[in-house]
Write a protein that holds these residues in place. Structure first.
Motif, mmCIF file in Angstrom:
data_model
loop_
_atom_site.group_PDB
_atom_site.id
_atom_site.type_symbol
_atom_site.label_atom_id
_atom_site.label_comp_id
_atom_site.label_asym_id
_atom_site.label_seq_id
_atom_site.Cartn_x
_atom_site.Cartn_y
_atom_site.Cartn_z
ATOM 1 N N LEU A 176 0.534 2.180 13.781
ATOM 2 C CA LEU A 176 -0.861 2.195 13.332
ATOM 3 C C LEU A 176 -1.789 1.881 14.492
ATOM 4 N N ASP A 177 -3.013 2.451 14.467
ATOM 5 C CA ASP A 177 -3.951 2.131 15.539
ATOM 6 C C ASP A 177 -4.531 0.740 15.325
ATOM 7 N N ILE A 178 -5.240 0.247 16.363
ATOM 8 C CA ILE A 178 -5.715 -1.133 16.353
ATOM 9 C C ILE A 178 -6.716 -1.379 15.235
ATOM 10 N N VAL A 179 -7.514 -0.382 14.876
ATOM 11 C CA VAL A 179 -8.504 -0.568 13.814
ATOM 12 C C VAL A 179 -7.809 -0.765 12.465
ATOM 13 N N ALA A 180 -6.813 0.069 12.197
ATOM 14 C CA ALA A 180 -6.077 -0.074 10.934
ATOM 15 C C ALA A 180 -5.352 -1.414 10.870
ATOM 16 N N MET A 181 -4.734 -1.816 11.984
ATOM 17 C CA MET A 181 -4.034 -3.104 11.996
ATOM 18 C C MET A 181 -5.003 -4.257 11.754
ATOM 19 N N ASN A 182 -6.166 -4.199 12.399
ATOM 20 C CA ASN A 182 -7.117 -5.295 12.229
ATOM 21 C C ASN A 182 -7.742 -5.322 10.841
ATOM 22 N N LEU A 183 -7.904 -4.169 10.224
ATOM 23 C CA LEU A 183 -8.393 -4.153 8.842
ATOM 24 C C LEU A 183 -7.445 -4.952 7.940
ATOM 25 N N VAL A 184 -6.148 -4.742 8.148
ATOM 26 C CA VAL A 184 -5.161 -5.483 7.350
ATOM 27 C C VAL A 184 -5.195 -6.966 7.697
ATOM 28 N N ARG A 185 -5.192 -7.276 8.997
ATOM 29 C CA ARG A 185 -5.172 -8.680 9.424
ATOM 30 C C ARG A 185 -6.363 -9.464 8.883
ATOM 31 N N GLN A 186 -7.525 -8.819 8.840
ATOM 32 C CA GLN A 186 -8.725 -9.513 8.354
ATOM 33 C C GLN A 186 -8.564 -10.017 6.926
ATOM 34 N N GLN A 187 -7.819 -9.298 6.136
ATOM 35 C CA GLN A 187 -7.677 -9.655 4.730
ATOM 36 C C GLN A 187 -6.672 -10.785 4.507
ATOM 37 N N ILE A 188 -5.950 -11.171 5.580
ATOM 38 C CA ILE A 188 -4.954 -12.240 5.457
ATOM 39 C C ILE A 188 -5.361 -13.375 6.398
ATOM 40 N N SER A 189 -6.626 -13.759 6.375
ATOM 41 C CA SER A 189 -7.102 -14.773 7.307
ATOM 42 C C SER A 189 -8.334 -15.494 6.756
ATOM 43 N N GLN A 190 -8.443 -16.767 7.128
ATOM 44 C CA GLN A 190 -9.647 -17.531 6.795
ATOM 45 C C GLN A 190 -10.734 -17.375 7.854
ATOM 46 N N ARG A 219 -16.315 -5.145 14.678
ATOM 47 C CA ARG A 219 -15.466 -5.521 13.538
ATOM 48 C C ARG A 219 -13.983 -5.504 13.889
ATOM 49 N N ALA A 220 -13.631 -4.749 14.940
ATOM 50 C CA ALA A 220 -12.220 -4.614 15.306
ATOM 51 C C ALA A 220 -11.807 -5.530 16.445
ATOM 52 N N ILE A 221 -12.749 -6.066 17.202
ATOM 53 C CA ILE A 221 -12.428 -6.910 18.352
ATOM 54 C C ILE A 221 -12.023 -8.297 17.857
ATOM 55 N N ALA A 222 -10.783 -8.692 18.159
ATOM 56 C CA ALA A 222 -10.235 -9.970 17.669
ATOM 57 C C ALA A 222 -10.330 -10.061 16.150
ATOM 58 N N SER A 223 -10.321 -8.913 15.495
ATOM 59 C CA SER A 223 -10.428 -8.823 14.027
ATOM 60 C C SER A 223 -11.763 -9.322 13.499
ATOM 61 N N GLY A 224 -12.809 -9.274 14.323
ATOM 62 C CA GLY A 224 -14.180 -9.485 13.862
ATOM 63 C C GLY A 224 -14.482 -10.805 13.188
ATOM 64 N N PRO A 225 -14.294 -11.957 13.860
ATOM 65 C CA PRO A 225 -14.593 -13.241 13.196
ATOM 66 C C PRO A 225 -16.066 -13.449 12.870
ATOM 67 N N THR A 226 -16.978 -12.803 13.611
ATOM 68 C CA THR A 226 -18.410 -13.056 13.408
ATOM 69 C C THR A 226 -19.156 -11.834 12.871
ATOM 70 N N VAL A 227 -18.437 -10.912 12.281
ATOM 71 C CA VAL A 227 -19.057 -9.721 11.685
ATOM 72 C C VAL A 227 -18.371 -9.414 10.357
ATOM 73 N N ALA A 228 -18.968 -8.491 9.622
ATOM 74 C CA ALA A 228 -18.395 -8.103 8.340
ATOM 75 C C ALA A 228 -17.030 -7.434 8.544
ATOM 76 N N LEU A 230 -13.780 -4.828 8.296
ATOM 77 C CA LEU A 230 -13.652 -3.378 8.405
ATOM 78 C C LEU A 230 -13.469 -2.708 7.045
ATOM 79 N N GLY A 231 -12.903 -3.434 6.107
ATOM 80 C CA GLY A 231 -12.636 -2.839 4.812
ATOM 81 C C GLY A 231 -12.328 -3.884 3.763
ATOM 82 N N THR A 232 -11.630 -3.482 2.742
ATOM 83 C CA THR A 232 -11.346 -4.331 1.587
ATOM 84 C C THR A 232 -9.847 -4.558 1.422
ATOM 85 N N ARG A 233 -9.510 -5.420 0.487
ATOM 86 C CA ARG A 233 -8.092 -5.632 0.186
ATOM 87 C C ARG A 233 -7.451 -4.341 -0.324
ATOM 88 N N ALA A 234 -8.195 -3.598 -1.101
ATOM 89 C CA ALA A 234 -7.654 -2.334 -1.624
ATOM 90 C C ALA A 234 -7.338 -1.368 -0.480
#
Length: 441
Positions: A176-190, A219-228, A230-234
């Motif tokens: 998977l590309d970095i954007v797709a990976m980070n979209l997933v990672r964002q949903q499993i993080s505080q 949104r993709a850099i370091a999984s975007g801690p200070t921005v909205a 990339l996507g949703t849990r779905a």
């Protein structure tokens, strides 16, 4: 001893090869171009340029500066920032294991990358505690660079660090590309996907970001801690299912992703991009231009390494009739879908694949190809990438190695060690993705 005065057995220095000398000169030029790309991404200088245009906010009465630096460039960014701050300052710096750079008076964590570890989890808890203690008169400064996603694993309740490690390992091997990976990672993080802002509220947050992502999507850099996010849990579920990863993931992660979405508004932040891949590609091209004609391709190299290698080889074929020395320069970040059990990284495998394609259809003129990560580390190896040439595969075969078998096993590091083509820089203290340089003699 013979009458000539020479010993009976003596070694004669082999005749110099013009082709070998030309290849050596091309490799030296490629390395100089890559070094210029890394220098352009110097995080301290980049931050200083940005601060000259965007002065720091001032804390309210009794307020503090709360500094959180995360990523491969975190120590250098921290050193550049701290002397600019007055009054009460509390700072945490989180970077990767092996990066021994100083970070001023900041509390430093050196955590695992690309797979999260317990030090990263400890660092994440320290960051969460610092942010949760922020008040309206405090000013939070975030210094964000590539690698931050793995360095601050902050799983939500019910998900363990081991679960996060399993998810990260599956993502890294998925292709998977970095954007797709980070979209997933964002949903499993505080912390990711704006979680940092929620924890810091009501304190205002100012972020300075050094981009390692093609296109510089914050949104993709370091999984975007200070921005909205990339996507949703779905959407994360859909990505994992399409990549055939869903059923193999820990139950805790699947349960979390099937939970309700967070629809609450995200607190605002002031985000500043201080540097990225395009700037480094431009610097590499400029460093090469006095001696070569240079073409900097504006379309980044992304996607699977096999596709990227084919694109580079096509460019090699298209320009083989060019009169005089020529350089083609790209930037980007490719991916590797693991099918074997060898050791390597995306840059090493890309360089080896380009060499294999050119070996099958040889050119009548010297060429070299460099692919390197600006952070100085390609995958879990000691190399930044590699510089291959027309003799790379012949050198392997001469010592009895099988290049095709090594590639099939994703064992590019061993292959390039044997062919003496590794690009070794050590940790650079920055990270703006990858740079590729193709030179025709």
């Amino acid at each position: 001893m013979p009458r000539s005065g020479k010993p009976r057995y003596w070694w004669r220095k082999p005749a110099r090869s013009p082709v070998r000398d030309r290849i050596a000169a091309l490799k030296e030029a490629a390395r100089a171009g890559f070094d210029a790309a890394v220098r352009r991404a110097d995080p301290g200088r980049a931050l200083a340029r940005c601060l000259a245009q965007h002065p720091l906010p001032v804390p309210g009465p009794g307020g503090r500066f709360l500094v959180v630096a995360v990523g491969k460039a975190a120590p250098a960014m921290t050193r550049a920032l701290l002397p600019q701050l007055t009054g009460r300052v509390e700072a945490i710096c989180v970077t990767q294991t092996g990066n021994e750079e100083a970070a001023g008076s900041a509390r430093v964590f050196r955590a695992g990358h690309p797979v999260p570890d317990h030090t990263g989890a400890e660092a994440a808890q320290a960051v969460i505690a610092l942010l949760e203690g922020a008040g309206p008169d405090d000013r939070v400064i975030a210094l964000i660079s590539g690698g931050g996603s793995a360095l601050l694993p902050a799983p939500p309740p019910g998900v363990t660090l081991a679960d996060k490690q399993a998810l990260n390992a599956a993502l890294l091997a998925s292709g998977l590309d970095i954007v797709a990976m980070n979209l997933v990672r964002q949903q499993i993080s505080q912390l990711k996907g704006g979680g940092f802002l929620r924890l810091a509220a009501p304190a205002p947050v100012t972020a300075f970001v050094l981009s390692d992502v093609v296109g510089d999507d914050l949104r993709a850099i370091a999984s975007g801690p200070t921005v909205a996010p990339l996507g949703t849990r779905a959407e994360a579920r859909a990505i994992l299912q399409s990549a055939d990863l869903w059923d193999a993931l820990p139950a805790s992660i699947r349960n979390h992703l099937q939970g309700p979405e967070d629809r609450s508004p995200l607190p605002p932040a002031s985000n500043h991009l201080i540097g990225g891949n395009a700037h480094s590609v431009e610097a590499a091209a400029k460093a090469l231009s006095p001696d070569l004609s240079v073409i900097a391709d504006p379309a980044p190299l992304t996607g699977d390494v096999s596709t990227a290698a084919a694109r580079i080889f096509t460019a090699l074929q298209q320009h083989r009739g060019h009169e005089g020395p020529l350089a083609l320069v790209w930037g980007g970040e490719t991916t590797v879908r693991l099918t074997g059990h060898g050791l390597g990284g995306r840059n090493q495998e890309l360089a080896l694949r380009v060499a294999a394609l050119a070996d099958a259809r040889p050119l009548a003129r010297p060429w070299v190809f460099l692919s390197g990560g600006t952070d100085g580390r390609d995958g879990p190896t000691d190399a930044a990438g590699a510089i291959t040439d027309q003799n790379s595969l012949p050198r392997l075969r001469k010592i009895g190695a099988d290049p095709e078998a090594l590639l099939a096993n994703n064992d590019s590091h061993r292959a390039l060690t044997l062919s003496r083509d590794l690009l070794l820089t050590g940790a650079t203290g920055t990270n703006v993705a990858d740079v590729q340089i193709l030179l025709l003699g």
